[in-house]
Scaffold this motif. Structure first.
Motif, PDB file in Angstrom:
ATOM      1  N   ALA A  10       0.867  -1.186   0.000  1.00  0.00           N
ATOM      2  CA  ALA A  10       0.000   0.000   0.000  1.00  0.00           C
ATOM      3  C   ALA A  10       0.896   1.226   0.000  1.00  0.00           C
ATOM      4  N   VAL A  11       0.364   2.347  -0.453  1.00  0.00           N
ATOM      5  CA  VAL A  11       1.162   3.577  -0.455  1.00  0.00           C
ATOM      6  C   VAL A  11       0.405   4.701   0.237  1.00  0.00           C
ATOM      7  N   GLU A  14       0.721   8.154  -4.335  1.00  0.00           N
ATOM      8  CA  GLU A  14      -0.232   7.504  -5.260  1.00  0.00           C
ATOM      9  C   GLU A  14       0.238   7.599  -6.707  1.00  0.00           C
ATOM     10  N   LEU A  73     -12.467  -4.427   4.845  1.00  0.00           N
ATOM     11  CA  LEU A  73     -11.477  -3.982   3.871  1.00  0.00           C
ATOM     12  C   LEU A  73     -10.195  -4.837   3.966  1.00  0.00           C
ATOM     13  N   ALA A 100      -2.710  -4.995  11.765  1.00  0.00           N
ATOM     14  CA  ALA A 100      -3.186  -5.113  10.379  1.00  0.00           C
ATOM     15  C   ALA A 100      -3.549  -6.549  10.023  1.00  0.00           C
ATOM     16  N   ASN A 101      -4.634  -6.689   9.307  1.00  0.00           N
ATOM     17  CA  ASN A 101      -5.054  -7.997   8.802  1.00  0.00           C
ATOM     18  C   ASN A 101      -4.267  -8.284   7.507  1.00  0.00           C
ATOM     19  N   ALA A 135      -3.357   2.487   5.929  1.00  0.00           N
ATOM     20  CA  ALA A 135      -3.928   2.457   7.291  1.00  0.00           C
ATOM     21  C   ALA A 135      -3.018   3.093   8.342  1.00  0.00           C
ATOM     22  N   PRO A 136      -2.739   4.394   8.224  1.00  0.00           N
ATOM     23  CA  PRO A 136      -1.832   5.031   9.201  1.00  0.00           C
ATOM     24  C   PRO A 136      -2.339   4.936  10.638  1.00  0.00           C
ATOM     25  N   ASP A 137      -3.659   4.803  10.815  1.00  0.00           N
ATOM     26  CA  ASP A 137      -4.209   4.750  12.185  1.00  0.00           C
ATOM     27  C   ASP A 137      -3.787   3.499  12.947  1.00  0.00           C
ATOM     28  N   ILE A 138      -3.361   2.449  12.238  1.00  0.00           N
ATOM     29  CA  ILE A 138      -2.948   1.224  12.962  1.00  0.00           C
ATOM     30  C   ILE A 138      -1.508   0.805  12.627  1.00  0.00           C
ATOM     31  N   VAL A 140      -6.948  -4.212  -1.682  1.00  0.00           N
ATOM     32  CA  VAL A 140      -7.737  -3.017  -1.993  1.00  0.00           C
ATOM     33  C   VAL A 140      -7.489  -1.906  -0.965  1.00  0.00           C
TER      34      VAL A 140
HETATM   35  P1  NAD Z   1      -7.188   2.701   4.384  1.00  0.00           P
HETATM   36  O1  NAD Z   1      -7.647   1.599   3.513  1.00  0.00           O
HETATM   37  O2  NAD Z   1      -5.731   2.837   4.579  1.00  0.00           O
HETATM   38  O3  NAD Z   1      -7.888   2.579   5.825  1.00  0.00           O
HETATM   39  C1  NAD Z   1      -9.305   2.687   6.034  1.00  0.00           C
HETATM   40  C2  NAD Z   1      -9.669   2.017   7.379  1.00  0.00           C
HETATM   41  O4  NAD Z   1      -9.568   0.590   7.232  1.00  0.00           O
HETATM   42  C3  NAD Z   1      -8.712   2.386   8.508  1.00  0.00           C
HETATM   43  O5  NAD Z   1      -9.441   2.485   9.704  1.00  0.00           O
HETATM   44  C4  NAD Z   1      -7.740   1.230   8.564  1.00  0.00           C
HETATM   45  O6  NAD Z   1      -7.187   1.023   9.856  1.00  0.00           O
HETATM   46  C5  NAD Z   1      -8.619   0.054   8.134  1.00  0.00           C
HETATM   47  N1  NAD Z   1      -7.818  -0.952   7.429  1.00  0.00           N
HETATM   48  C6  NAD Z   1      -7.341  -0.869   6.164  1.00  0.00           C
HETATM   49  N2  NAD Z   1      -6.640  -1.960   5.859  1.00  0.00           N
HETATM   50  C7  NAD Z   1      -6.671  -2.757   6.942  1.00  0.00           C
HETATM   51  C8  NAD Z   1      -6.116  -4.035   7.245  1.00  0.00           C
HETATM   52  N3  NAD Z   1      -5.377  -4.721   6.349  1.00  0.00           N
HETATM   53  N4  NAD Z   1      -6.336  -4.549   8.470  1.00  0.00           N
HETATM   54  C9  NAD Z   1      -7.069  -3.903   9.373  1.00  0.00           C
HETATM   55  N5  NAD Z   1      -7.632  -2.690   9.149  1.00  0.00           N
HETATM   56  C10 NAD Z   1      -7.428  -2.129   7.948  1.00  0.00           C
HETATM   57  O7  NAD Z   1      -7.785   4.055   3.750  1.00  0.00           O
HETATM   58  P2  NAD Z   1      -7.562   5.577   4.186  1.00  0.00           P
HETATM   59  O8  NAD Z   1      -7.472   5.670   5.677  1.00  0.00           O
HETATM   60  O9  NAD Z   1      -8.593   6.330   3.474  1.00  0.00           O
HETATM   61  O10 NAD Z   1      -6.159   5.978   3.554  1.00  0.00           O
HETATM   62  C11 NAD Z   1      -4.926   5.937   4.259  1.00  0.00           C
HETATM   63  C12 NAD Z   1      -3.789   6.208   3.277  1.00  0.00           C
HETATM   64  O11 NAD Z   1      -3.743   5.147   2.318  1.00  0.00           O
HETATM   65  C13 NAD Z   1      -3.955   7.490   2.475  1.00  0.00           C
HETATM   66  O12 NAD Z   1      -2.683   8.082   2.331  1.00  0.00           O
HETATM   67  C14 NAD Z   1      -4.503   7.026   1.155  1.00  0.00           C
HETATM   68  O13 NAD Z   1      -4.174   7.900   0.114  1.00  0.00           O
HETATM   69  C15 NAD Z   1      -3.791   5.707   0.999  1.00  0.00           C
HETATM   70  N6  NAD Z   1      -4.476   4.720   0.142  1.00  0.00           N
HETATM   71  C16 NAD Z   1      -3.673   3.919  -0.598  1.00  0.00           C
HETATM   72  C17 NAD Z   1      -4.232   2.924  -1.369  1.00  0.00           C
HETATM   73  C18 NAD Z   1      -3.309   2.015  -2.116  1.00  0.00           C
HETATM   74  O14 NAD Z   1      -2.127   1.972  -1.828  1.00  0.00           O
HETATM   75  N7  NAD Z   1      -3.804   1.238  -3.057  1.00  0.00           N
HETATM   76  C19 NAD Z   1      -5.619   2.722  -1.384  1.00  0.00           C
HETATM   77  C20 NAD Z   1      -6.407   3.540  -0.584  1.00  0.00           C
HETATM   78  C21 NAD Z   1      -5.822   4.536   0.184  1.00  0.00           C
END
Ligand code: NAD
Length: 367
Positions: free
Chosen positions: A74-75, A90, A261, A298-299, A289-292, A285
């Motif tokens: 992911a980026v 991105e 997700l 992470a899953n 997920a910077p929050d975790i 997809v």
């Molecule tokens: P995100 O998918 O990173 O996270 C959305 C929510 O889902 C968060 O609460 C996160 O903790 C949770 N989540 C996501 N993947 C998880 C996993 N594998 N296990 C457990 N929980 C998971 O989307 P966002 O928060 O809107 O975006 C964060 C960053 O990621 C942004 O910089 C965005 O631009 C980027 N982004 C990158 C991609 C990619 O690389 N293809 C796709 C979407 C967003």
């Protein structure tokens, strides 16, 4: 014969964390199934920007063009939010998709029985669901000209153009029919031929390509009805083929049928290379997920399922892909859950690594 080659671009945030588990799975296939990959690793997104000042170095792009498949984590992340648009993380991803000409985006929506209660729909509507949406990814209204915002009679006017050549429709259709042949031999093509000329052409071209796939049962559906049918009775579908805009919406809609997700893989395929394998990139997809990030929460399943797609669609290892998916199905049925999959009943969630551990044990048991 040389081992198949795989370029791993783990990226940012939880990307490297989930990719670590995939690397252990890849090692398992090498050790236990005599399926060895030549794995190389490189940087993408913010990680590449930190080192090179660009989200994808030219050398990395060249490597991606030369391998059998790219596996991406992911980026992105808050640290990079204020960067100029041209060097945002991105852009690295978009460059890969564009220069590899990855025109067919495959988004499976598969509902593992053990997680059926996570869906916003009733269990009996989604349990056992296994559909695939093929979205045309490199043309259509997101790219068509003319586009822009201009003034007309003192009013701002916004314009985008839905444009498809028959060649663009055809190559995506062939990818979708090929997939249908490997699955349930049913293809539903979705457009808006009732109100859009590009939809009429879409329907014509898909019907023409169908002549080469007489075993596949083809149907056509207006995309708005398709959206309705996806939430009413999604199991009626096997493979859906649709354009860039409708596919964007329909695949997100289908994804949510399945719950988290953290469970959703994807593949983007291009034209066949000299060795017959399609240009391909596999990625979860979800984002970074910077929050975790850094918390072991992470899953890793979405990323592991993306590798399963690589086994199936790049390396002709359908039986090994089945083995990996069955191992995931088993651990979920046994109650293994990362934090994102915890229901109201609570319990202690597994860490990213612990989820990798139980999947590896289930793989061992499958032998
Ligand atoms: P995100 O998918 O990173 O996270 C959305 C929510 O889902 C968060 O609460 C996160 O903790 C949770 N989540 C996501 N993947 C998880 C996993 N594998 N296990 C457990 N929980 C998971 O989307 P966002 O928060 O809107 O975006 C964060 C960053 O990621 C942004 O910089 C965005 O631009 C980027 N982004 C990158 C991609 C990619 O690389 N293809 C796709 C979407 C967003």
């Amino acid at each position: 014969m040389a081992n198949p080659s795989l370029l791993i671009l783990a990226g940012d945030g939880i990307g490297p964390e989930v990719m670590n588990e995939v690397k252990r799975i890849i090692d398992w296939f090498g050790a236990k199934r005599d399926l060895t990959f030549d794995v190389s690793e490189d940087l993408v997104g913010g990680a590449a920007y930190d080192k090179h000042g660009v989200p994808l170095h030219d050398d990395t792009m060249a490597k991606a063009q030369s391998v059998d498949a790219v596996l991406l984590g992911a980026v992105g992340g808050p640290k990079y939010d204020d960067l100029d648009f041209s060097v945002k993380p991105e852009r690295g991803l978009l460059r890969l998709r564009k220069e590899m000409d990855l025109f067919a985006n495959l988004r499976p929506a598969q509902c593992f029985d053990a997680l059926a209660d996570f869906s916003s729909l009733k269990r009996d509507i989604v349990a056992g669901l296994d559909i695939m949406i093929v979205r045309e990814l490199t043309s259509g209204v997101y790219f068509g000209e003319p586009r822009g915002i201009h003034m007309e009679d003192n009013l701002r006017v916004g314009i985008n153009t839905q444009r498809y050549t028959e060649a663009e429709i055809e190559r995506g259709a062939r990818a979708a029919f090929d997939l249908a042949m490997k699955r349930g031999k049913k293809l539903c093509s979705m457009e808006k031929a009732n109100v859009m000329e590009s939809g009429i052409l879409w329907r014509d071209v898909v019907t023409e390509v169908h002549r080469d796939y007489p075993e596949v049962e083809l149907s056509h559906m207006y995309a708005d009805n398709g959206a309705m049918q996806l939430v009413r009775a999604p199991k009626q579908f096997d493979v859906i083929y649709t354009d860039n805009l409708f596919g964007d919406i329909l695949s997100d809609c289908a994804a949510m049928l399945t719950g988290s997700l953290g469970m959703l893989p994807s593949a983007s395929l291009g034209l066949p290379m000299a060795n017959g394998r399609p240009k391909a990139m596999y990625e979860p997809v979800h984002g970074s997920a910077p929050d975790i990030t850094g918390q072991g929460k992470a899953n890793p399943i979405a990323c592991i399922l993306s590798f399963a797609m690589a086994l199936r669609y790049s390396f002709d290892q359908g039986a090994e892909a089945d083995r990996l998916e069955a191992a995931i199905e088993k651990v979920l049925a046994d109650g293994a859950r990362t934090a994102d999959l915890m229901g109201p009943e609570g319990g202690t969630p597994l860490s990213t690594t612990q989820m990798g551990d139980v999947i590896l044990s289930a793989l061992d048991e499958s032998l």
